[in-house]
Design a protein around this motif. Structure first.
Motif, PDB file in Angstrom:
ATOM      1  N   LYS A  79      10.668 -20.628 -14.765  1.00 63.25           N
ATOM      2  CA  LYS A  79      10.542 -19.259 -15.243  1.00 63.25           C
ATOM      3  C   LYS A  79       9.171 -19.075 -15.886  1.00 63.25           C
ATOM      4  N   LEU A  80       8.457 -18.038 -15.482  1.00 61.42           N
ATOM      5  CA  LEU A  80       7.150 -17.711 -16.051  1.00 61.42           C
ATOM      6  C   LEU A  80       7.337 -16.642 -17.123  1.00 61.42           C
ATOM      7  N   MET A  81       6.967 -16.978 -18.354  1.00 63.60           N
ATOM      8  CA  MET A  81       7.078 -16.029 -19.460  1.00 63.60           C
ATOM      9  C   MET A  81       5.778 -15.273 -19.698  1.00 63.60           C
ATOM     10  N   ASN A  82       4.694 -15.747 -19.109  1.00 64.11           N
ATOM     11  CA  ASN A  82       3.381 -15.088 -19.156  1.00 64.11           C
ATOM     12  C   ASN A  82       2.707 -15.277 -17.816  1.00 64.11           C
ATOM     13  N   LYS A  83       1.612 -14.578 -17.616  1.00 63.90           N
ATOM     14  CA  LYS A  83       0.798 -14.794 -16.429  1.00 63.90           C
ATOM     15  C   LYS A  83       0.139 -16.169 -16.534  1.00 63.90           C
ATOM     16  N   ILE A  84       0.328 -16.986 -15.518  1.00 63.26           N
ATOM     17  CA  ILE A  84      -0.250 -18.318 -15.469  1.00 63.26           C
ATOM     18  C   ILE A  84      -1.251 -18.360 -14.323  1.00 63.26           C
ATOM     19  N   ALA A  85      -2.402 -18.958 -14.577  1.00 63.15           N
ATOM     20  CA  ALA A  85      -3.480 -18.980 -13.581  1.00 63.15           C
ATOM     21  C   ALA A  85      -2.997 -19.559 -12.251  1.00 63.15           C
ATOM     22  N   ASP A  86      -3.402 -18.915 -11.178  1.00 62.68           N
ATOM     23  CA  ASP A  86      -2.961 -19.314  -9.832  1.00 62.68           C
ATOM     24  C   ASP A  86      -3.321 -20.756  -9.511  1.00 62.68           C
ATOM     25  N   VAL A  87      -4.455 -21.228 -10.045  1.00 62.57           N
ATOM     26  CA  VAL A  87      -4.880 -22.590  -9.734  1.00 62.57           C
ATOM     27  C   VAL A  87      -3.852 -23.605 -10.223  1.00 62.57           C
ATOM     28  N   GLY A  88      -3.099 -23.239 -11.256  1.00 57.06           N
ATOM     29  CA  GLY A  88      -2.024 -24.106 -11.709  1.00 57.06           C
ATOM     30  C   GLY A  88      -0.773 -23.950 -10.867  1.00 57.06           C
ATOM     31  N   LEU A  89      -0.388 -22.715 -10.597  1.00 56.41           N
ATOM     32  CA  LEU A  89       0.839 -22.453  -9.846  1.00 56.41           C
ATOM     33  C   LEU A  89       0.775 -22.997  -8.421  1.00 56.41           C
ATOM     34  N   LYS A  90      -0.431 -23.087  -7.878  1.00 55.57           N
ATOM     35  CA  LYS A  90      -0.584 -23.614  -6.515  1.00 55.57           C
ATOM     36  C   LYS A  90      -0.177 -25.080  -6.408  1.00 55.57           C
ATOM     37  N   GLN A  91      -0.059 -25.753  -7.553  1.00 53.69           N
ATOM     38  CA  GLN A  91       0.378 -27.147  -7.535  1.00 53.69           C
ATOM     39  C   GLN A  91       1.893 -27.273  -7.332  1.00 53.69           C
ATOM     40  N   LEU A  92       2.613 -26.158  -7.473  1.00 55.79           N
ATOM     41  CA  LEU A  92       4.056 -26.177  -7.276  1.00 55.79           C
ATOM     42  C   LEU A  92       4.371 -26.036  -5.788  1.00 55.79           C
ATOM     43  N   ASP A  93       4.893 -27.080  -5.198  1.00 57.02           N
ATOM     44  CA  ASP A  93       5.115 -27.103  -3.747  1.00 57.02           C
ATOM     45  C   ASP A  93       6.480 -26.509  -3.392  1.00 57.02           C
ATOM     46  N   ASP A  94       6.969 -26.861  -2.194  1.00 59.48           N
ATOM     47  CA  ASP A  94       8.197 -26.264  -1.677  1.00 59.48           C
ATOM     48  C   ASP A  94       9.444 -26.681  -2.455  1.00 59.48           C
ATOM     49  N   GLN A  95       9.310 -27.648  -3.354  1.00 63.83           N
ATOM     50  CA  GLN A  95      10.455 -28.039  -4.179  1.00 63.83           C
ATOM     51  C   GLN A  95      10.720 -27.035  -5.307  1.00 63.83           C
ATOM     52  N   TYR A  96       9.823 -26.049  -5.444  1.00 60.91           N
ATOM     53  CA  TYR A  96       9.902 -25.165  -6.603  1.00 60.91           C
ATOM     54  C   TYR A  96      10.047 -23.696  -6.215  1.00 60.91           C
ATOM     55  N   HIS A  97      10.864 -22.987  -6.984  1.00 63.94           N
ATOM     56  CA  HIS A  97      10.863 -21.534  -7.026  1.00 63.94           C
ATOM     57  C   HIS A  97      10.350 -21.145  -8.397  1.00 63.94           C
ATOM     58  N   TYR A  98       9.459 -20.179  -8.469  1.00 63.45           N
ATOM     59  CA  TYR A  98       8.964 -19.780  -9.785  1.00 63.45           C
ATOM     60  C   TYR A  98       8.724 -18.276  -9.824  1.00 63.45           C
ATOM     61  N   GLY A  99       8.824 -17.712 -11.019  1.00 63.95           N
ATOM     62  CA  GLY A  99       8.592 -16.289 -11.197  1.00 63.95           C
ATOM     63  C   GLY A  99       9.167 -15.819 -12.520  1.00 63.95           C
ATOM     64  N   GLU A 100       8.893 -14.563 -12.853  1.00 63.30           N
ATOM     65  CA  GLU A 100       9.369 -13.989 -14.112  1.00 63.30           C
ATOM     66  C   GLU A 100      10.870 -13.711 -14.091  1.00 63.30           C
TER      67      GLU A 100
END
Length: 386
Positions: A5-26
């Motif tokens: 769960k994203l509680m704030n805007k997180i830089a894309d360069v970090g989120l791109k490290q989350l592969d297909d094992q992850y779902h993420y969002g607000e």
């Protein structure tokens, strides 16, 4: 599949490290982890699924750390990721505290209708005279990543730098310039230094540490910088010290209503880590910490549980959080032995009232065994990674 769960805007360069094992969002719910920057979690209802929280930043005042510890939720931060950004702003504040730059800019802005503005400005500049910082004494209270960077940079600017930190870490000690003088106690900083900058966390021991007693020891005309936490400085005592002429300038990154518009005070809107580089660094570090914990059980840069890092070499890994009480390991080892389970590797570390254990095995650990471990006195939770 892990849910973040994203509680704030997180830089894309970090989120791109989350592969297909992850779902993420607000909008994620029943999340395994939370990523945030400044959002407050003090009123947040943690789901039973929550295993970890990572803050893309150093301070964790917006997170109820003790509540998390009691639930076995590991809280991560990103120390050092924004150190250069804050260091550069502190250097800016050093100059702002000396040369009355902000005041001079505001005054020049009032001359917009003056046809002889150049002459008027030249004539009025004497009211903004201020000293150079070269050769002056700077006291740095707190020698973590930011404090060390500030101290080293100030040495290069020709300042006579004194550092104080009774708990300085090994890495910080190695990074600190040999030209920084060691202050034996914080009182020496107060008494000797023309400029003082604070770089300690806010906790029960440091809140209000810059108070009337501290001001009484300082030089007349001292310049104080606070880019750590606002509550480190007692505001009533500060304002009184300014009125008495003890404090010439206070530069802070933390807005408080009693400071707004006050002479001798410059307030910035918490700009310390507000650079693209810092936000990228924090995001990358926070995501990396979460991934390693969720996928491997490893802990790096946690504020409430100990650092534990063990390479994965076995089929099954148990991650156990517990209160730091006797006989936990003996109980777990006996359960494994009673069920003919072989422990390939075990690592246990403690931090204050809490401890964390990783156990690797190539045997299948039945659910009833996990439940017996969970039921033991002092155990908070058990997670199995396959």
């Amino acid at each position: 599949m892990y849910k973040v769960k994203l509680m704030n805007k997180i830089a894309d360069v970090g989120l791109k490290q989350l592969d297909d094992q992850y779902h993420y969002g607000e909008d994620e719910n029943q999340e395994d982890a939370i990523l945030l920057r400044s959002a407050s979690l003090h009123e947040y209802d943690f789901p039973a699924s929550l295993k970890a929280i990572a803050r893309a930043g150093a301070g964790v005042n917006n997170i109820p750390v003790e509540k998390c510890s009691e639930k076995g939720i590991v809280v991560f931060n990103t120390p050092g990721a924004n150190a250069n950004a804050v260091k550069e702003l502190v250097l800016c504040a050093l100059f702002l505290s000396s040369r009355k730059i902000v005041e001079s800019i505001r005054w020049v802005d009032t001359l917009k209708d003056d046809e002889n503005v150049a002459k008027t400005a030249e004539k009025g500049k004497s009211q903004f005279v201020g000293p150079e910082i070269e050769g002056k004494k700077l006291g740095v209270i707190g020698l973590g990543a930011i404090g060390v960077n500030v101290a080293n940079a100030a040495v290069k600017l020709g300042m006579d730098v004194y550092g104080y930190d009774p708990f300085i870490g090994v890495n910080a000690a190695w990074a600190l310039s040999k030209h920084v003088h060691q202050a034996k106690n914080v009182e020496d900083i107060y008494k000797e230094c023309d400029y003082i900058t604070i770089h300690v966390p806010s906790n029960k021991d440091t809140k209000g540490m810059i108070n009337k007693d501290a001001f009484a020891l300082m030089k007349d005309g001292v310049r104080l910088l606070n880019f750590a936490r606002g509550d480190l400085v007692n505001s009533d005592d500060l304002l009184a010290s300014i009125d008495e002429g003890k404090v010439e300038r206070y530069i802070t990154d933390f807005a408080q209503v009693e400071y707004i518009g006050k002479e001798h005070i410059v307030v910035l809107p918490h700009l310390g880590a507000s650079t693209p580089e810092s936000e990228d660094n924090c995001a990358k570090m926070a995501v990396k910490e979460l991934k390693d914990f969720l996928e491997n059980g490893n802990i790096t840069n946690s504020v409430n549980f100990p650092a534990v890092n063990q390479p994965r070499e076995s089929k099954v890994r148990l991650c156990i959080t517990n209160r730091n009480v006797p006989n936990i390991l003996a109980l777990i080892s006996k359960l494994f032995a009673d069920h003919s389970l072989n422990i390939e590797n075990m690592v246990n570390r403690s931090k204050g009232d809490y401890a964390y254990t990783l156990i690797d095995t190539n045997d299948d650990v039945r659910q009833d065994i996990i439940e017996r471990i969970e039921a033991a006195k002092g155990i908070i939770n058990v997670r199995v990674i396959k």
